[in-house]
Enzyme design. Structure first.
Site, PDB file in Angstrom:
ATOM      1  N   ASP A  18      40.362  32.594  46.987  1.00 45.08           N
ATOM      2  CA  ASP A  18      41.416  33.001  46.054  1.00 45.08           C
ATOM      3  C   ASP A  18      42.570  31.998  46.080  1.00 45.08           C
ATOM      4  O   ASP A  18      42.868  31.411  47.120  1.00 45.08           O
ATOM      5  CB  ASP A  18      41.923  34.404  46.444  1.00 45.08           C
ATOM      6  N   GLY A  19      43.200  31.824  44.933  1.00 40.39           N
ATOM      7  CA  GLY A  19      44.411  31.005  44.880  1.00 40.39           C
ATOM      8  C   GLY A  19      44.286  29.720  44.075  1.00 40.39           C
ATOM      9  O   GLY A  19      45.224  28.913  44.055  1.00 40.39           O
ATOM     10  N   ASN A  20      43.152  29.524  43.397  1.00 40.85           N
ATOM     11  CA  ASN A  20      42.983  28.295  42.595  1.00 40.85           C
ATOM     12  C   ASN A  20      44.052  28.198  41.507  1.00 40.85           C
ATOM     13  O   ASN A  20      44.645  27.142  41.293  1.00 40.85           O
ATOM     14  CB  ASN A  20      41.618  28.281  41.903  1.00 40.85           C
ATOM     15  N   GLY A  21      44.284  29.320  40.810  1.00 46.58           N
ATOM     16  CA  GLY A  21      45.244  29.326  39.710  1.00 46.58           C
ATOM     17  C   GLY A  21      46.650  29.018  40.200  1.00 46.58           C
ATOM     18  O   GLY A  21      47.363  28.195  39.611  1.00 46.58           O
ATOM     19  N   TRP A  23      47.502  27.463  42.914  1.00 49.08           N
ATOM     20  CA  TRP A  23      47.553  26.069  43.392  1.00 49.08           C
ATOM     21  C   TRP A  23      47.865  25.143  42.221  1.00 49.08           C
ATOM     22  O   TRP A  23      48.708  24.260  42.310  1.00 49.08           O
ATOM     23  CB  TRP A  23      46.203  25.699  44.018  1.00 49.08           C
ATOM     24  N   SER A  63      33.186  36.797  40.098  1.00 48.56           N
ATOM     25  CA  SER A  63      32.979  38.235  40.250  1.00 48.56           C
ATOM     26  C   SER A  63      32.586  38.856  38.906  1.00 48.56           C
ATOM     27  O   SER A  63      32.822  38.266  37.842  1.00 48.56           O
ATOM     28  CB  SER A  63      34.253  38.906  40.774  1.00 48.56           C
ATOM     29  N   ASN A  66      35.436  38.933  36.751  1.00 44.41           N
ATOM     30  CA  ASN A  66      35.924  37.666  36.186  1.00 44.41           C
ATOM     31  C   ASN A  66      35.507  37.464  34.723  1.00 44.41           C
ATOM     32  O   ASN A  66      36.075  36.630  34.013  1.00 44.41           O
ATOM     33  CB  ASN A  66      35.435  36.457  37.011  1.00 44.41           C
ATOM     34  N   ARG A  69      38.277  37.401  32.126  1.00 45.28           N
ATOM     35  CA  ARG A  69      39.242  36.293  31.997  1.00 45.28           C
ATOM     36  C   ARG A  69      39.110  35.637  30.625  1.00 45.28           C
ATOM     37  O   ARG A  69      38.113  35.842  29.927  1.00 45.28           O
ATOM     38  CB  ARG A  69      38.976  35.258  33.095  1.00 45.28           C
ATOM     39  N   ARG A 186      39.489  35.712  53.549  1.00 47.75           N
ATOM     40  CA  ARG A 186      40.084  35.707  52.214  1.00 47.75           C
ATOM     41  C   ARG A 186      41.292  34.781  52.219  1.00 47.75           C
ATOM     42  O   ARG A 186      42.199  34.940  53.051  1.00 47.75           O
ATOM     43  CB  ARG A 186      40.507  37.107  51.767  1.00 47.75           C
TER      44      ARG A 186
END
Ligand code: FPP
Length: 258
Positions: A18-21, A23, A63, A66, A69, A186
């Protein structure tokens, strides 16, 4: 650098990446740039897990939720997956890594399914490590699919409902092909399971880190494993204090029982 005891490795590590967006956002870049860097982190983590000797690594790459999106982001994620299935081929083959995939794979575009099939069949006899990609995956959906399969077997008199036990259910869960999760990691600061490996993580140790997925690397993995190993050691010491257990034999037995 985190220290890892290679004689007590988790046999199955699962990661919620998690956290790509965030970043990308922090750098004024589009979310897809975060996913691109996320793919680099996947490669680094896969290499580190393989080098350590971890038998199975399951990654939550897409997921079931997802699909909600924006279509452009979904397309970018599918394209990235397809690129990686080509660019990482030699890495998997040379390092004896078997690729497997779980989830409602039929929902992926045909060209992605076809590339997945090609690489999974090409690497199916590799025994160094299993890289298990969760794609269009949801833990509840997997349980629903298993319940439907069991209901059909019962309807067709292939199984007595009274014979349905843990093993019968686990056999119908593709995520259990690589065994239960020992360590669930996570990234990205949230502390929830988000419909990942619900059955297999029943006794998993959880490790949450604020690090965003694109920043995750070999040392981040070692930190997670070190935390996992530290928790087991602490549990042994608490038992010793309460029960005055001093012999190694008894302590090892206690740890197994836990
Ligand atoms: C969550 O970050 C990450 C994803 C939804 C996708 C994970 C995909 C990758 C790491 C890319 C490549 C993977 C493979 C296997 C080729 P987010 O977008 O929800 O981040 P945010 O919470 O900061 O918005």
């Amino acid at each position: 650098m985190a220290l890892v005891d290679v004689s007590r490795l988790p046999q199955h590590v699962a990661i919620i990446m998690d956290g790509n967006g965030r970043w990308a956002q922090a750098r004024g870049k589009p979310r897809t740039a975060g996913h691109q860097r996320g793919a680099d982190a996947v490669r680094a983590t896969m290499r580190a897990a393989r080098r350590l000797g971890i038998p199975a690594l399951t990654l939550y790459a897409f997921s079931e939720q997802n699909w909600d999106r924006p279509q452009a982001e979904i397309n970018a994620l599918v394209d990235l997956l397809c690129e990686c299935l080509v660019s990482e081929r030699n890495e998997l083959v040379d390092n004896e890594i078997r690729l497997a995939a779980i989830g409602r794979l039929h929902k992926l575009p045909q060209h992605a399914q076809s590339r997945l099939r090609t690489l999974t069949s090409e690497t199916e006899s590799n025994e160094g490590m299993t890289l298990n990609l969760a794609l269009s995956y949801g833990g509840r959906e997997e349980l629903i699919d298993a319940a439907r399969a069991l209901a059909r077997k019962a309807r067709d008199s292939e199984i007595d409902p009274n014979d349905i036990d843990e093993a019968a259910i686990a056999r119908l869960l593709p995520s259990m092909d690589v065994g239960p999760v020992d360590l669930m990691i996570r990234t990205g600061g949230e502390q929830r399971i988000s419909n990942f490996l619900l059955w297999g993580s029943a006794y998993a140790e959880f490790y949450f880190t604020d690090e965003l997925w694109p920043d995750f690397d070999a040392n981040s993995l070692y930190c997670g494993i070190q935390a996992y190993q530290g928790r087991e050691r602490r549990f042994g010491l608490v038992l010793d204090a309460h029960h005055d257990v001093t012999s190694t034999k008894t302590r090892n037995e206690s740890e197994r029982a836990i």
